[in-house]
Scaffold this motif. Structure first.
Motif, PDB file in Angstrom:
ATOM      1  N   ASP A 170       0.663  -1.188   0.168  1.00 28.27           N
ATOM      2  CA  ASP A 170      -0.051   0.272   0.066  1.00 28.27           C
ATOM      3  C   ASP A 170       0.823   1.454  -0.025  1.00 28.27           C
ATOM      4  O   ASP A 170       0.371   1.721   0.178  1.00 28.27           O
ATOM      5  N   LEU A 171       1.961   0.961   0.242  1.00 23.07           N
ATOM      6  CA  LEU A 171       3.120   2.698  -0.101  1.00 23.07           C
ATOM      7  C   LEU A 171       3.650   2.210  -1.875  1.00 23.07           C
ATOM      8  O   LEU A 171       3.626   3.105  -1.630  1.00 23.07           O
ATOM      9  N   ILE A 172       3.872   0.675  -2.600  1.00 20.17           N
ATOM     10  CA  ILE A 172       4.588   1.566  -3.009  1.00 20.17           C
ATOM     11  C   ILE A 172       3.496   0.422  -4.535  1.00 20.17           C
ATOM     12  O   ILE A 172       3.252  -0.675  -3.324  1.00 20.17           O
ATOM     13  N   ASP A 173       4.278   0.450  -5.473  1.00 20.86           N
ATOM     14  CA  ASP A 173       4.151  -0.694  -7.092  1.00 20.86           C
ATOM     15  C   ASP A 173       5.727  -1.651  -7.478  1.00 20.86           C
ATOM     16  O   ASP A 173       6.170  -0.808  -7.465  1.00 20.86           O
ATOM     17  N   GLY A 174       5.238  -2.016  -8.076  1.00 27.69           N
ATOM     18  CA  GLY A 174       6.523  -2.939  -8.560  1.00 27.69           C
ATOM     19  C   GLY A 174       7.153  -1.568  -9.841  1.00 27.69           C
ATOM     20  O   GLY A 174       8.255  -1.401  -9.384  1.00 27.69           O
ATOM     21  N   VAL A 175       6.666  -1.102 -10.419  1.00 31.70           N
ATOM     22  CA  VAL A 175       7.349  -0.012 -11.364  1.00 31.70           C
ATOM     23  C   VAL A 175       8.359   1.153 -10.703  1.00 31.70           C
ATOM     24  O   VAL A 175       9.323   1.511 -11.387  1.00 31.70           O
TER      25      VAL A 175
END
Length: 502
Positions: A170-175
């Protein structure tokens, strides 16, 4: 569900900033809470990258090592300033009975050091970054960076360090993670070349860099219009119909454990020659490597099904995972807002019809080629049938939380394992277009990212780095063995190479 009206960060007390979460952030927060009883964080992001620095004869390796660590510590603090959302966890507010993100500006150097102690960790044990990541260390409140030292050969002319990044989803995604690592390495390379004159990172106004959620970044209206709602209903009906009156391919797994074990990553690389041949054949056929490997996944999964006395029809059902940054407004479409969740699964299901052969039915090369062609055409048509336009963006909130149970602040029983798991594919693209292979003194090698896997299925990741295709898998070691997953990856690769006549 998040209140989409409150779109901006609000200073609720001196140095404290809050905003509501959107549906994507709520999805990962809720899933993590639902599976809290496992002792793991559901869908946590893990990434790794190798850095090498040249050494010279007579140079003090311990001094060089200290300089590298010092540069990375400085860069990690700069990332906190440039991307403060990394330190903005989701918390539950009992007064409003809703989740929100909260960021607290450090008030003094002591608070900065406390955060650094919590989130920048040096791993002294000689092991690779992947080995450390596969030990599945606990997820903290904030994104965490580990500096790992792999086994060292005294005859090597370089010093090798590996960075392992660990964060709640919920802080960041893969890309976004790959973008962040490039930013981190760039700043570290600049710091390494000027450590004697490096100024301290000063906090106080970094709140200007806090990232909004996707509803703001993608300018998603609070509600869908009538045409968009009708389109969504039609897609839902089609997805439901796709599962009716047909056998759905499922992945065999060890069904004994009731609680997940460690999320684990394994990968295979194609040779540079095979990679170039795959790219050339895909271009000639008007498809992408993603199309080819998704078709290969469906057929490899088909090959794991139990055979009967007669051949029978079956169906692979999946989806695509899509980076939505190109659909966001400036500056949210850039690495400036790497620490954000700007992606979504597809609204349509990917449907691939296959035939499960009968017992003793031998493989015929021409038939295998035809099967691959049919599967590839279905995948290509799926990927080309939609685009991340305003209509799709309007559906993203429903895709995320339309079937999600309400968030509960209490730790409840862990949901039972899925007994009909499948295999998904995340296509990460050409990684050296996101992370530069050389940043100053640092040579960058072998970056990868996965979402932690605590389900019974497999999460596959396709990427290219410096002309080499890599097919990785995230799996849970309670449900699958390394040998089993490697065999599956090799099967996918071989099906793709044979199907493309490489």
């Amino acid at each position: 569900m998040a209140n989409s009206v409150n779109k901006f960060w609000e200073e609720t007390s001196p140095g404290k900033y809050e905003r509501n979460v959107d549906e994507l952030e709520q999805l990962y927060t809720t899933l993590a809470k639902m599976h809290e009883g496992t002792g793991h964080t559901f869908f946590a992001i893990t990434a790794c990258v190798t850095l090498t620095v040249p050494t010279t004869i007579g140079e003090s390796l311990s001094y060089l090592e200290a300089q590298i660590e010092k540069a990375l510590r400085h860069s990690w603090k700069q990332m906190r300033y440039d991307h403060p959302t990394l330190a903005a966890p989701v918390v539950y507010d009992p007064d409003t009975e809703s989740c929100k993100k909260v960021y607290q500006t450090p008030q003094n150097a002591s608070q900065v050091n406390d955060w650094l102690e919590e989130t920048f960790k040096v791993i002294d044990k000689a092991q690779t970054g992947q080995e450390f990541a596969n030990s599945d260390p606990p997820i903290g409140r904030f994104a965490t960076l580990y500096l790992v030292t792999p086994p060292h050969d005294s005859h090597q002319s370089v010093m090798t360090k590996e960075l392992v990044f660990h964060s709640p989803h919920d802080l960041i995604d893969g890309v976004g993670t790959l973008m962040l690592l490039d930013n981190l390495i760039l700043v570290a390379s600049e710091a390494f070349s000027s450590l004697s004159s490096q100024s301290e990172v000063v906090f106080g106004d970094e709140s200007k860099n806090l990232s909004p959620h996707l509803r703001v970044a993608g300018n998603i209206p609070p509600t869908r219009d009538a045409a968009q709602e009708k389109k969504l209903q039609e897609i839902q009906s089609a997805n439901t119909d796709a599962r009716k009156d047909t056998e759905i391919l499922t992945l065999p797994f060890n069904s004994v454990p009731e609680i997940a074990g460690n999320s684990t990553r394994i990968a295979i690389n194609l040779s540079p020659t095979d990679t170039q041949a795959v790219l050339a054949r895909c271009k000639a056929l008007g498809v992408t490597p993603t199309h080819a490997f998704h078709a290969g996944i469906a057929l490899a999964l088909r090959d794991l099904q139990e055979k009967g006395q007669e051949e029978r029809q079956a169906r692979y059902i999946g989806y695509s995972l899509n980076n939505l940054r190109q659909s966001c407004e400036e500056p949210y479409n850039s690495p400036q807002h790497a620490a954000a969740v700007y992606h979504s699964a597809s609204a349509h299901s990917l449907v691939i019809d296959v035939v499960i052969p009968a017992v003793g039915q031998s493989k015929i090369a021409t038939k295998s080629l035809k099967e691959f062609e049919l599967a590839l055409n279905q995948v290509r048509d799926f990927y080309q049938s939609w685009k991340p336009d305003a209509d799709f963006l309007s559906m993203v909130p429903f895709i995320a939380t339309g079937k999600l149970p309400p968030y509960s602040p209490e730790t409840g029983p862990v949901p039972p394992p899925d007994h009909s798991p499948s295999v998904s594919l995340s296509s990460m693209g050409v990684l050296d277009q996101i992370i530069k292979p050389q940043r100053g003194v640092f040579k960058v090698e072998n970056p990868w990212v996965i979402g932690a896997e605590y389900r019974t299925g497999l999460g596959l990741f396709l990427s290219t780095w410096e002309g080499v295709l890599c097919l990785g898998a995230g799996y849970n070691d309670a449900y699958h063995s390394e040998d089993e997953v490697l065999r599956f990856l090799e099967s996918v690769k071989n099906i793709v190479l044979a199907g493309l006549a490489v």
